[in-house]
Motif scaffolding. Structure first.
Motif, PDB file in Angstrom:
ATOM      1  N   ALA A 126       0.737  -1.010   0.146  1.00 17.06           N
ATOM      2  CA  ALA A 126       0.132   0.071  -0.108  1.00 17.06           C
ATOM      3  C   ALA A 126       0.867   1.231  -0.045  1.00 17.06           C
ATOM      4  O   ALA A 126       0.520   2.219  -0.718  1.00 17.06           O
ATOM      5  CB  ALA A 126      -0.950   0.100   1.206  1.00 17.06           C
ATOM      6  N   SER A 127       1.995   1.151   0.679  1.00 23.50           N
ATOM      7  CA  SER A 127       2.884   2.459   0.814  1.00 23.50           C
ATOM      8  C   SER A 127       3.414   2.661  -0.686  1.00 23.50           C
ATOM      9  O   SER A 127       3.485   3.756  -0.935  1.00 23.50           O
ATOM     10  CB  SER A 127       4.131   2.168   1.637  1.00 23.50           C
ATOM     11  OG  SER A 127       4.953   1.065   1.435  1.00 23.50           O
ATOM     12  N   ARG A 128       3.661   1.590  -1.353  1.00 27.14           N
ATOM     13  CA  ARG A 128       4.359   1.899  -2.847  1.00 27.14           C
ATOM     14  C   ARG A 128       3.183   2.369  -3.607  1.00 27.14           C
ATOM     15  O   ARG A 128       3.447   3.393  -4.361  1.00 27.14           O
ATOM     16  CB  ARG A 128       4.932   0.615  -3.450  1.00 27.14           C
ATOM     17  CG  ARG A 128       5.903   0.068  -2.640  1.00 27.14           C
ATOM     18  CD  ARG A 128       7.017   0.910  -2.595  1.00 27.14           C
ATOM     19  NE  ARG A 128       8.130   0.185  -2.061  1.00 27.14           N
ATOM     20  CZ  ARG A 128       8.527   0.125  -0.637  1.00 27.14           C
ATOM     21  NH1 ARG A 128       7.883   0.811   0.173  1.00 27.14           N
ATOM     22  NH2 ARG A 128       9.597  -0.543  -0.260  1.00 27.14           N
ATOM     23  N   LEU A 183       0.472   7.414  -6.110  1.00 29.60           N
ATOM     24  CA  LEU A 183      -0.658   8.100  -6.254  1.00 29.60           C
ATOM     25  C   LEU A 183      -0.567   9.712  -6.067  1.00 29.60           C
ATOM     26  O   LEU A 183      -1.044  10.450  -6.511  1.00 29.60           O
ATOM     27  CB  LEU A 183      -1.879   7.550  -5.379  1.00 29.60           C
ATOM     28  CG  LEU A 183      -2.335   6.314  -5.913  1.00 29.60           C
ATOM     29  CD1 LEU A 183      -3.372   5.605  -4.919  1.00 29.60           C
ATOM     30  CD2 LEU A 183      -3.149   6.607  -7.112  1.00 29.60           C
ATOM     31  N   LYS A 184       0.325   9.675  -5.007  1.00 26.64           N
ATOM     32  CA  LYS A 184       0.595  11.278  -4.409  1.00 26.64           C
ATOM     33  C   LYS A 184       1.245  12.074  -5.483  1.00 26.64           C
ATOM     34  O   LYS A 184       0.999  13.351  -5.575  1.00 26.64           O
ATOM     35  CB  LYS A 184       1.426  11.180  -3.105  1.00 26.64           C
ATOM     36  CG  LYS A 184       0.658  10.640  -1.863  1.00 26.64           C
ATOM     37  CD  LYS A 184       1.675  10.375  -0.787  1.00 26.64           C
ATOM     38  CE  LYS A 184       2.777  11.605  -0.472  1.00 26.64           C
ATOM     39  NZ  LYS A 184       3.587  11.103   0.818  1.00 26.64           N
ATOM     40  N   GLU A 185       2.338  11.374  -6.326  1.00 23.91           N
ATOM     41  CA  GLU A 185       2.650  12.134  -7.513  1.00 23.91           C
ATOM     42  C   GLU A 185       1.521  12.719  -8.578  1.00 23.91           C
ATOM     43  O   GLU A 185       1.663  13.583  -9.151  1.00 23.91           O
ATOM     44  CB  GLU A 185       3.832  11.367  -8.169  1.00 23.91           C
ATOM     45  CG  GLU A 185       4.906  11.082  -7.293  1.00 23.91           C
ATOM     46  CD  GLU A 185       5.954  10.217  -8.184  1.00 23.91           C
ATOM     47  OE1 GLU A 185       5.827  10.107  -9.543  1.00 23.91           O
ATOM     48  OE2 GLU A 185       7.157   9.804  -7.397  1.00 23.91           O
ATOM     49  N   ILE A 186       0.626  11.776  -8.676  1.00 28.97           N
ATOM     50  CA  ILE A 186      -0.479  12.371  -9.571  1.00 28.97           C
ATOM     51  C   ILE A 186      -1.587  12.994  -9.066  1.00 28.97           C
ATOM     52  O   ILE A 186      -2.252  13.869  -9.490  1.00 28.97           O
ATOM     53  CB  ILE A 186      -1.210  10.917 -10.227  1.00 28.97           C
ATOM     54  CG1 ILE A 186      -0.019  10.054 -10.840  1.00 28.97           C
ATOM     55  CG2 ILE A 186      -1.926  11.129 -11.430  1.00 28.97           C
ATOM     56  CD1 ILE A 186      -0.319   8.476 -11.306  1.00 28.97           C
ATOM     57  N   LEU A 187      -1.930  12.486  -7.754  1.00 28.84           N
ATOM     58  CA  LEU A 187      -3.058  13.319  -7.131  1.00 28.84           C
ATOM     59  C   LEU A 187      -2.398  13.978  -5.534  1.00 28.84           C
ATOM     60  O   LEU A 187      -2.691  13.257  -4.605  1.00 28.84           O
ATOM     61  CB  LEU A 187      -4.064  12.149  -6.736  1.00 28.84           C
ATOM     62  CG  LEU A 187      -4.700  11.459  -7.774  1.00 28.84           C
ATOM     63  CD1 LEU A 187      -5.605  10.348  -7.493  1.00 28.84           C
ATOM     64  CD2 LEU A 187      -5.526  12.749  -8.745  1.00 28.84           C
ATOM     65  N   THR A 199      -5.662   2.395 -10.628  1.00 28.10           N
ATOM     66  CA  THR A 199      -6.548   2.864  -9.668  1.00 28.10           C
ATOM     67  C   THR A 199      -7.326   4.285 -10.401  1.00 28.10           C
ATOM     68  O   THR A 199      -8.359   4.536 -10.096  1.00 28.10           O
ATOM     69  CB  THR A 199      -5.873   3.424  -8.428  1.00 28.10           C
ATOM     70  OG1 THR A 199      -5.201   2.093  -7.723  1.00 28.10           O
ATOM     71  CG2 THR A 199      -6.587   4.009  -7.469  1.00 28.10           C
ATOM     72  N   LEU A 200      -6.635   5.005 -11.148  1.00 31.67           N
ATOM     73  CA  LEU A 200      -6.961   6.157 -11.644  1.00 31.67           C
ATOM     74  C   LEU A 200      -8.050   5.938 -12.456  1.00 31.67           C
ATOM     75  O   LEU A 200      -9.122   6.547 -12.502  1.00 31.67           O
ATOM     76  CB  LEU A 200      -5.803   7.003 -12.331  1.00 31.67           C
ATOM     77  CG  LEU A 200      -4.790   7.577 -11.446  1.00 31.67           C
ATOM     78  CD1 LEU A 200      -3.779   8.471 -12.385  1.00 31.67           C
ATOM     79  CD2 LEU A 200      -5.597   8.961 -10.589  1.00 31.67           C
ATOM     80  N   ALA A 238      -3.364  16.089  -3.911  1.00 29.18           N
ATOM     81  CA  ALA A 238      -4.318  16.954  -2.904  1.00 29.18           C
ATOM     82  C   ALA A 238      -5.130  15.764  -2.200  1.00 29.18           C
ATOM     83  O   ALA A 238      -5.898  16.195  -1.694  1.00 29.18           O
ATOM     84  CB  ALA A 238      -5.232  17.879  -3.789  1.00 29.18           C
ATOM     85  N   ALA A 239      -4.958  14.637  -2.755  1.00 25.13           N
ATOM     86  CA  ALA A 239      -6.072  13.530  -2.258  1.00 25.13           C
ATOM     87  C   ALA A 239      -5.697  13.260  -0.861  1.00 25.13           C
ATOM     88  O   ALA A 239      -4.706  13.443  -0.130  1.00 25.13           O
ATOM     89  CB  ALA A 239      -5.830  12.305  -3.009  1.00 25.13           C
ATOM     90  N   ARG A 240      -6.976  12.789  -0.179  1.00 23.96           N
ATOM     91  CA  ARG A 240      -6.687  12.463   1.116  1.00 23.96           C
ATOM     92  C   ARG A 240      -6.918  10.807   1.302  1.00 23.96           C
ATOM     93  O   ARG A 240      -7.643  10.437   0.566  1.00 23.96           O
ATOM     94  CB  ARG A 240      -7.959  12.941   1.973  1.00 23.96           C
ATOM     95  CG  ARG A 240      -8.135  12.592   3.465  1.00 23.96           C
ATOM     96  CD  ARG A 240      -9.055  13.225   3.925  1.00 23.96           C
ATOM     97  NE  ARG A 240      -9.241  12.697   5.316  1.00 23.96           N
ATOM     98  CZ  ARG A 240     -10.556  12.633   6.151  1.00 23.96           C
ATOM     99  NH1 ARG A 240     -11.662  12.854   5.455  1.00 23.96           N
ATOM    100  NH2 ARG A 240     -10.614  11.917   7.286  1.00 23.96           N
ATOM    101  N   TYR A 241      -6.023  10.161   2.129  1.00 31.55           N
ATOM    102  CA  TYR A 241      -5.942   8.939   2.224  1.00 31.55           C
ATOM    103  C   TYR A 241      -6.300   8.404   3.615  1.00 31.55           C
ATOM    104  O   TYR A 241      -5.535   8.913   4.644  1.00 31.55           O
ATOM    105  CB  TYR A 241      -4.747   8.359   1.909  1.00 31.55           C
ATOM    106  CG  TYR A 241      -4.411   8.611   0.400  1.00 31.55           C
ATOM    107  CD1 TYR A 241      -4.823   7.908  -0.677  1.00 31.55           C
ATOM    108  CD2 TYR A 241      -3.478   9.763   0.064  1.00 31.55           C
ATOM    109  CE1 TYR A 241      -4.288   8.409  -2.234  1.00 31.55           C
ATOM    110  CE2 TYR A 241      -3.349  10.211  -1.106  1.00 31.55           C
ATOM    111  CZ  TYR A 241      -3.420   9.416  -2.134  1.00 31.55           C
ATOM    112  OH  TYR A 241      -3.265   9.851  -3.593  1.00 31.55           O
ATOM    113  N   PHE A 242      -7.268   7.491   3.928  1.00 29.45           N
ATOM    114  CA  PHE A 242      -7.606   7.092   5.394  1.00 29.45           C
ATOM    115  C   PHE A 242      -7.988   5.742   5.452  1.00 29.45           C
ATOM    116  O   PHE A 242      -8.246   5.083   4.406  1.00 29.45           O
ATOM    117  CB  PHE A 242      -8.593   8.090   5.865  1.00 29.45           C
ATOM    118  CG  PHE A 242      -9.582   8.374   5.095  1.00 29.45           C
ATOM    119  CD1 PHE A 242     -10.662   7.749   5.187  1.00 29.45           C
ATOM    120  CD2 PHE A 242      -9.665   9.420   4.308  1.00 29.45           C
ATOM    121  CE1 PHE A 242     -11.911   7.807   4.372  1.00 29.45           C
ATOM    122  CE2 PHE A 242     -10.696   9.432   3.291  1.00 29.45           C
ATOM    123  CZ  PHE A 242     -12.046   8.722   3.312  1.00 29.45           C
TER     124      PHE A 242
END
Length: 383
Positions: A20-22, A27-31, A376-377, A33-37
């Motif tokens: 999941a960390s990978r 995903l953070k590079e593409i999104l 995922t996108l 501003a996304a929030r993950y929880f």
């Protein structure tokens, strides 16, 4: 899809935390501003993940063990489901932990939340009927191994083969001398064994004493030996140290490590490893190994009745034949393990396995994080 989607995730054990960390990093590079929880571990937290419960609450091995913890785990799942239905994330990603995640995914999907199951359950090995449950639970499956997509395609389940991150990260050739220099090992040790008794305390309870007794037998015939034992947590290290004391083995040449598992395997002439992700690591560093596994007797009987393949270790499953020894349950005795390990350090054995494992390594090397993020996108855009 908005520029700041809300993505919920649940990882149920250490290997899921790594995967999941990978994916989070990609995903953070593409999104950005996304929030993950949801529920995750330390590696996910390092990528900015907000964990509502500690991952360790879900880390349990075997049916008997799950039954003992069922009330607590069931309570967490109910509370998590209620909170997610209130939050209504744009996407839910269940990372492995199928017994926990698939039911949760199915209930979220019914309420209109799109779902991905990341890491196919071992339907090719046992409990193949679960593919029907997966079809109801997941809008998309991210598969780590090449034999998995055809099974999902046949069942009409959308699937992407993304490969395994360890195959991306571990080099095709691991230099033993460099690994030994990294661990600052003296050159006089011969041979060197890496012992990986598992990342869960429940595994240590089953295997710790067996590993220590095996080391005693090896030391009796090879006094220049060294035993490298890496641990993922302080708790598993303390449990193993207790087994060393209980078996009066403190005088053996141990080197206990925090982390450095792949380096320890690379430094070793052969590896004794509990079945699981660590067997894949050993295969990727291309070292001889003996795979062992032991669970509660009732758990083993249940699993054996529902198994399809004659192997439990990923190296043998991926090779399609037994290329490394497996000693399971009652067969996992110190004497049998010692004999098998000594056979694995025979001249020419390492080269033989190098030739078998290299093509498998290449097949698994798919740039997993990028492929998983791309899939995922696509699911997010359908939301």
């Amino acid at each position: 899809m908005t520029d700041a989607p809300r993505i919920a995730m649940v990882a149920g054990e250490t290997s899921g935390d790594l995967l999941a960390s990978r994916l989070l990093a990609a995903l953070k590079e593409i999104l950005p501003a996304a929030r993950y929880f949801g529920i995750g571990g330390a590696k996910m937290a390092a990528e900015g993940f907000e964990s509502w419960w500690p991952l360790e609450k879900l880390t349990v091995m075997g049916y008997v063990e799950v039954l003992k913890r069922y009330p607590e785990i069931s309570s967490i799942r109910r509370s998590l489901r209620a909170r997610l239905l209130s939050e209504k994330p744009d996407l839910f990603i269940g990372v492995d932990a199928p017994d926990f995640n698939l039911d949760l995914e199915a209930k979220l999907r019914v309420k209109g939340i799109r779902t991905i199951h990341f890491v196919s359950p071992s339907i090719w090995a046992w409990r193949g009927e679960r593919i029907k449950k997966i079809a109801k639970a997941a809008d998309h499956v991210l598969a780590l191994f090449p034999m998995e997509p055809p099974l999902y395609e046949k069942a009409g389940v959308p699937v992407s083969y993304v490969g395994h991150p360890l195959a991306d990260e571990i080099p095709l050739v691991t230099d033993a001398k460099e690994a030994r220099r990294e661990l600052r090992l003296s050159e006089h040790y011969a041979p060197i064994f890496a012992f990986l008794p598992g990342s869960r305390q429940s595994e240590l309870l089953q295997l710790g004493g067996i590993f220590v007794e095996t080391a005693k037998q090896i030391y009796a015939v090879l006094p220049e030996v060294l035993f490298l034992v890496p641990f993922a947590t302080r708790q598993t290290r303390l449990a193993f140290e207790a087994e060393i004391r209980r078996h009066d083995a403190g005088h053996l040449p141990w080197r206990l490590l925090f982390g450095h598992a792949v380096t320890a395997q690379g430094a070793a002439d052969a590896v004794l490893v509990a079945s699981g992700t660590a067997t894949l690591e050993t295969m990727l560093v291309k070292r001889p190994m003996v795979i062992v596994y032991k669970v509660a007797p009732l758990t083993y009987r249940f699993m054996k009745r529902r198994a399809y393949l004659p192997y439990v270790g990923l190296p043998n499953i991926l090779a399609g034949r037994e290329v490394v020894p497996e000693l399971l349950q009652d067969a996992a005795t110190p004497t049998a393990i010692t004999e098998a390990l000594l056979a694995e350090i025979a001249p020419g054995r390492a080269q033989q396995l190098q030739e078998i494992f290299t093509p498998i390594h290449l097949a698994l090397r798919q740039n997993m994080a990028a492929k998983a993020a791309e899939a995922t996108l696509k699911v997010l855009r359908q939301a």
